[in-house]
Scaffold this motif. Structure first.
Motif, PDB file in Angstrom:
ATOM      1  N   VAL A   1       0.835  -1.201   0.000  1.00 31.94           N
ATOM      2  CA  VAL A   1       0.000   0.000   0.000  1.00 31.94           C
ATOM      3  C   VAL A   1       0.872   1.253   0.000  1.00 31.94           C
ATOM      4  O   VAL A   1       1.776   1.399   0.826  1.00 31.94           O
ATOM      5  N   LEU A   2       0.559   2.178  -0.913  1.00 34.25           N
ATOM      6  CA  LEU A   2       1.144   3.518  -0.898  1.00 34.25           C
ATOM      7  C   LEU A   2       0.067   4.495  -0.438  1.00 34.25           C
ATOM      8  O   LEU A   2      -1.011   4.571  -1.038  1.00 34.25           O
ATOM      9  N   LEU A   3       0.365   5.218   0.635  1.00 33.14           N
ATOM     10  CA  LEU A   3      -0.517   6.277   1.122  1.00 33.14           C
ATOM     11  C   LEU A   3       0.137   7.619   0.851  1.00 33.14           C
ATOM     12  O   LEU A   3       1.361   7.748   0.969  1.00 33.14           O
ATOM     13  N   TRP A   4      -0.645   8.619   0.464  1.00 32.11           N
ATOM     14  CA  TRP A   4      -0.092   9.981   0.421  1.00 32.11           C
ATOM     15  C   TRP A   4      -1.188  10.981   0.753  1.00 32.11           C
ATOM     16  O   TRP A   4      -2.374  10.756   0.494  1.00 32.11           O
ATOM     17  N   THR A   5      -0.765  12.083   1.335  1.00 32.71           N
ATOM     18  CA  THR A   5      -1.716  13.138   1.692  1.00 32.71           C
ATOM     19  C   THR A   5      -0.966  14.447   1.892  1.00 32.71           C
ATOM     20  O   THR A   5       0.242  14.462   2.144  1.00 32.71           O
ATOM     21  N   GLY A   6      -1.678  15.539   1.739  1.00 24.70           N
ATOM     22  CA  GLY A   6      -1.133  16.835   2.122  1.00 24.70           C
ATOM     23  C   GLY A   6      -1.127  16.923   3.634  1.00 24.70           C
ATOM     24  O   GLY A   6      -2.113  16.569   4.295  1.00 24.70           O
TER      25      GLY A   6
ATOM     26  N   VAL B   1       4.459  13.391  -6.998  1.00 27.63           N
ATOM     27  CA  VAL B   1       3.473  12.354  -6.723  1.00 27.63           C
ATOM     28  C   VAL B   1       3.058  11.630  -7.999  1.00 27.63           C
ATOM     29  O   VAL B   1       2.809  10.414  -7.985  1.00 27.63           O
ATOM     30  N   THR B   2       3.011  12.339  -9.131  1.00 24.78           N
ATOM     31  CA  THR B   2       2.706  11.684 -10.404  1.00 24.78           C
ATOM     32  C   THR B   2       3.771  10.652 -10.739  1.00 24.78           C
ATOM     33  O   THR B   2       3.459   9.524 -11.155  1.00 24.78           O
ATOM     34  N   GLN B   3       5.029  11.032 -10.541  1.00 25.66           N
ATOM     35  CA  GLN B   3       6.125  10.113 -10.837  1.00 25.66           C
ATOM     36  C   GLN B   3       6.135   8.935  -9.870  1.00 25.66           C
ATOM     37  O   GLN B   3       6.342   7.781 -10.270  1.00 25.66           O
ATOM     38  N   LYS B   4       5.860   9.193  -8.597  1.00 29.53           N
ATOM     39  CA  LYS B   4       5.898   8.106  -7.609  1.00 29.53           C
ATOM     40  C   LYS B   4       4.745   7.120  -7.814  1.00 29.53           C
ATOM     41  O   LYS B   4       4.900   5.917  -7.555  1.00 29.53           O
ATOM     42  N   ILE B   5       3.597   7.598  -8.249  1.00 21.83           N
ATOM     43  CA  ILE B   5       2.489   6.678  -8.562  1.00 21.83           C
ATOM     44  C   ILE B   5       2.891   5.737  -9.693  1.00 21.83           C
ATOM     45  O   ILE B   5       2.655   4.522  -9.631  1.00 21.83           O
ATOM     46  N   LEU B   6       3.500   6.289 -10.727  1.00 22.30           N
ATOM     47  CA  LEU B   6       3.956   5.459 -11.848  1.00 22.30           C
ATOM     48  C   LEU B   6       4.999   4.454 -11.374  1.00 22.30           C
ATOM     49  O   LEU B   6       4.939   3.259 -11.720  1.00 22.30           O
ATOM     50  N   GLU B   7       5.939   4.904 -10.584  1.00 23.35           N
ATOM     51  CA  GLU B   7       7.004   4.016 -10.112  1.00 23.35           C
ATOM     52  C   GLU B   7       6.458   2.917  -9.197  1.00 23.35           C
ATOM     53  O   GLU B   7       6.934   1.774  -9.226  1.00 23.35           O
ATOM     54  N   TRP B   8       5.474   3.264  -8.367  1.00 25.58           N
ATOM     55  CA  TRP B   8       4.876   2.271  -7.479  1.00 25.58           C
ATOM     56  C   TRP B   8       4.267   1.122  -8.279  1.00 25.58           C
ATOM     57  O   TRP B   8       4.501  -0.051  -7.978  1.00 25.58           O
TER      58      TRP B   8
END
Length: 890
Positions: A813-818, A864-871
């Protein structure tokens, strides 16, 4: 078609003299040409889209149409700030660019005018001559007189007002002007000057520019807040001190040539410590009968220090609103009050009060509807019920109109002629006849349903009231598909369109470039619609088609254009003989088209034509059933370089109703506020699936998971994806759905939950820091639709919370938030991270400092766009070398 032979081809042809050699040569040559050269029916070799290409993409928006409908303006904007306004001839494609152009207009005499950083740009479309006028602060165009009016200021000269006749070329210059306002009908102009230390307000007849009249003069004060009556029969303005205080209100009736003044200092009935105020939300209004002027007054702020020296906040459970909500929007003592001045009789009254601060005016401005949003607080819907009182503005008699009435802003409307109030109650539309003091249920006999699944995460919403027919003869109402007309006595009604039969939703199309009043204080302005004339309708089909129709009382609705793509931005000339619009599909960048009369539409501009050089995916509408047999839809986006022999990874993005995204073109860009970009992901050869989710009452988590799983299995059954390489993601409520789904199934190999709600019990009890309102309203009748608080539905809140089922998760699971997310408290993500950590589940959380629910900073959007792709690359494609994942997961 084959290309021409080169010299080397001819040389070899001459060598082969026997028939066999000639035939062999031609065959080889033909095959060689097919391999090396494009020919009819052959696709040019395309290339892979990469991050270095994203900057090439821009967004097109249709702007204005010339009077003769031969020219159109449109803008192209790019993520690096390259914004340009273009003017193009529809037939010849002759085009003129204006960098950073804005605020444009076509004139009667075939000029195009816009403003950009270099100044006012004036283009003669007949001669192609252009000129730039620097120093222009403000400009207007009067179509009635074909005059260009602009205010110019330079370093060497004082401000000057220039009035130019575009037809004759005649120019009038007026010095020392600091402001002006063109009348709504375009025939008159008011402007203020400062000359010889004296401020003067002038009125000009634009048909006779030498005819000016001084309305008021003052040596110490200036004139501001210039306001026209909508038919330009009268006007109002304020006198304002240097420190911006309004000390008088003036009103002038043109026909009578009479000026009235309202000076608070000379009026005993004017409240103490109060002043006249004006602004965007409390504008001066003038009635159509010219007898009433509405304006705002406000209590002066008390600058005395609070008795609470410690700064301790006191939160009382009996408070109507929380202290945060009270501070943001609840201090009715300091809210401007609406006042009424009748210049002829010089009567002054304040209409709204601290007890009844909200006001809706009828269009004839003879009655007001007053209410208090706190009336039944504390309560826990987004908008609480209110008591609505109707006030006769002649007698100021106040009567109860609606008691404890649920408030919905689009469903409490005054009719255009001021005869009725329409409202929605008990699953029906009602009309209150003001003159007869009578309430009538007008839709009960029709047995129609005037609500629909309209808003995201709201089970049902009122479809709407787009207007009334002329003279308040009929009220127009929407149901799920159609437009209806009801007489206000409820005795007669008719369905104007036939959308239900064709599963097409018809709505009255927005008027292009419309400038007008949308709100009158706290109420919507509802238009009059002439049903004897042709109406233009926007149409959306359940099969994904969109378009526009013409409607008239004799023929009903007839298509202008209705097609399997997404159409919007309708524009047209006064004759409505040519229609302009924007068209797009996921695999077709937005383009601008014109349709003349009954001809086929023609394209006059295509954006991002370079897309044809790249591999690009396609979109497809998919139907599926959840476990209970409900038929649902979703949109499947194919990989850019799709090969039907291969099996591909897939990413499922969840939210609620997403099938409307079928034809939406998505510019590839790193700068996404939620990190999700379909064009980037399909370019990386992922399938993307957006299923519609059907949420059940008291069962949102399980029903969302059921839909997501059922939808995913439908795609697996198509045999086009690798079932071991499926990811799931969602943001906000979609984050909740994504995280809950992976607690119920090992189907997904990677998951992302961003800005997610993870514990319904704790989120229920939070106070939203944006509004100061408790987040309770989201749970009981909207979004989660739990029909009560956790104290009454403890098991449902517990079992539908993702955090309850963390032990079941087998998916990374990858979580992200402001970190400063005030929409969904970032602690919701932190709690879920802690639960994963405690149970030693695979997971990473990204906290973006100084960011809210959606990311604003470009560097964070890109990250975050790049990290979603990498995930997804790491878990669905086995990509190595991603240390931020490897160092924490392994």
């Amino acid at each position: 078609m084959l290309t021409k032979y080169n010299k080397r081809d001819i040389y070899y042809f001459n060598i082969y003299t026997n028939r066999f050699a000639i035939i062999l040569f031609l065959v080889l040559l033909f095959v060689l040409q097919l391999v090396t050269c494009p020919c009819r029916g052959q696709v040019v070799q395309k290339k892979q889209l990469t991050a270095s290409d994203y900057h090439l993409w821009g967004e097109v928006k249709l702007n204005k149409i010339s009077f003769d409908q031969k020219w159109a303006s449109y803008s192209m904007s790019y993520e690096d700030g390259r914004d340009t306004l273009f003017v193009r001839h529809i037939s010849t494609n002759k085009t003129y660019p204006f960098a950073k152009g804005d605020n444009s207009v076509f004139t009667q005499s075939n000029y195009f005018i816009c403003k950009n950083p270099e100044g006012l740009q004036v283009l003669n479309l007949k001669t192609a001559k252009q000129k730039s006028i620097s120093g222009v602060k403000l400009f207007s165009y009067c179509p009635q007189t074909d005059q260009l009016i602009y205010l110019i200021e330079s370093d060497t000269d004082k401000k000057k007002l220039i009035i130019t006749s575009l037809n004759s070329g005649k120019v009038k210059s007026i010095s020392d002007v600091n402001h002006f306002l063109l009348s709504p009908n375009g025939t008159r102009l008011i402007y203020s000057t400062l000359s010889n230390a004296k401020n003067t307000l002038w009125l000009m007849d634009l048909k006779k520019t030498n005819s000016t009249k001084s309305l008021a003069s003052d040596s110490t004060n200036q004139f501001s807040f210039l306001t026209w009556q909508k038919d330009a029969r009268s006007l109002a303005f304020c006198r304002q001190t240097v420190d911006r205080r309004i000390n008088s209100l003036f009103y002038y009736i043109i026909e009578n040539d009479k000026l009235y003044e309202f000076n608070p200092l000379t009026r005993s009935e004017f409240p103490d410590s109060t002043s006249i105020v004006s602004g965007a939300f409390n504008k001066i209004l003038i009635s159509d009968d010219l007898q009433k002027v509405f304006f705002s007054v406000q209590k002066k702020k008390n600058l005395s220090k609070s008795e609470n020296h410690s700064g301790v906040e006191v939160w009382n459970t009996a408070d109507k609103w929380t202290p945060i909500q009270e501070e943001k929007s609840g201090n009715f003592q300091s809210k401007p009050k609406i006042a009424l001045w009748r210049p002829e009789s010089d009567r002054f009254d304040i209409i709204s009060t601290n007890e009844l601060p909200n006001i809706i005016l009828t269009s004839d401005m003879e009655h007001a509807l007053l209410s208090n949003p706190k009336a039944y607080e504390p309560q826990f819907e987004y908008n609480g019920p209110r008591d609505f009182y109707i006030v006769d503005l002649k007698t100021f008699k106040k009567d109860m109109l609606l008691e404890k009435h649920p408030f919905t802003s689009i469903a409490l409307n005054a009719s255009p002629n001021g005869n009725y109030f329409a409202y929605y109650k008990e699953n029906n539309w009602w009309v209150y006849n003001i003159a007869q003091n009578k309430h009538t249920n007008i839709t009960g006999l029709s047995q129609g349903k005037f609500t629909e699944k309209k808003e995201s995460l709201v089970p049902e919403s009122i479809s709407g009231n787009p207007g009334w027919s002329l003279n308040d003869k009929e009220i127009l109402l929407y149901d799920q598909y159609d437009i209806w007309a009801f007489t206000p006595d409820g005795k007669s009604f008719k369905r104007l369109t036939h959308g239900r039969e064709a599963k097409i939703k018809y709505r009255i199309a927005d008027s292009p470039n419309k400038i007008g009043e949308k709100y009158r204080y706290d109420g919507f302005v509802i238009p009059s619609i002439d049903l004897s004339k042709t109406l233009l309708l926007r149409a959306e089909g359940e099969d994904g088609k969109t378009g526009y129709f013409k409607w008239d009382a004799v023929n009903g609705e007839k298509p202008i254009i209705y097609t399997d793509s997404y159409l919007d931005q309708l524009n047209y000339g006064s004759e409505k003989s040519s229609f302009f619009f924007r068209e797009q599909r996921f695999n077709m960048s937005p383009r601008l088209l014109v349709q003349k009369n009954t001809e086929q539409p023609t394209v006059f501009f295509s954006s991002n034509s370079h897309q044809q050089k790249y591999y690009w995916g396609k979109s497809e509408l998919i139907t599926y059933e959840n476990s209970k047999g409900n038929k649902l839809k979703g949109v499947l986006f194919y990989p850019a370089d799709y090969d039907p022999v291969k099996k591909y990874p897939m990413i499922v993005k969840v939210y609620e109703t997403q099938s409307k995204e079928l034809h939406v073109y998505d510019n590839p860009t790193h700068y996404n506020s939620n990190g999700f970009n379909i064009s980037i992901l399909t370019a990386e050869n992922y399938f993307i699936f957006l299923p519609d989710i059907l949420l059940e009452e008291k069962n949102s988590g399980f029903s969302a998971a059921d839909c997501a799983i059922s939808a995913t299995k439908k795609i697996i059954d198509l045999g086009i994806i690798d079932p071991s390489k499926i990811g799931i993601m969602g943001h906000s409520f979609g984050g909740f759905e994504s995280l809950f789904t992976i607690t119920q199934t090992p189907l997904f190999s990677a998951a992302i939950g961003s800005g997610a709600i993870t514990d319904l019990n704790s989120y229920y009890h939070t106070v939203n820091q944006n509004t100061g309102q408790p987040d309770i309203w989201r749970f009981e009748s909207e979004e989660w639709n739990m029909q009560g608080p956790p104290a009454e539905n403890q098991q449902e809140y517990l079992s539908n919370s993702p955090i309850t089922h963390v032990r079941n998760i087998k998916t990374p699971v990858l979580l992200w938030t402001g970190k400063e997310d005030w929409q969904v408290d970032s602690r919701q993500s932190t709690e879920f991270y802690t639960a994963l950590r405690r149970l030693r589940k695979k997971g990473i959380m990204l906290l973006y400092p100084n960011e809210g629910h959606l990311l604003i900073k470009p560097e964070n959007q890109k990250d975050v766009t790049q990290k979603i792709l990498e995930w997804f690359d790491y878990f669905l494609k086995g990509k190595k070398g991603l240390k931020w994942i490897e160092n924490t997961i392994e």
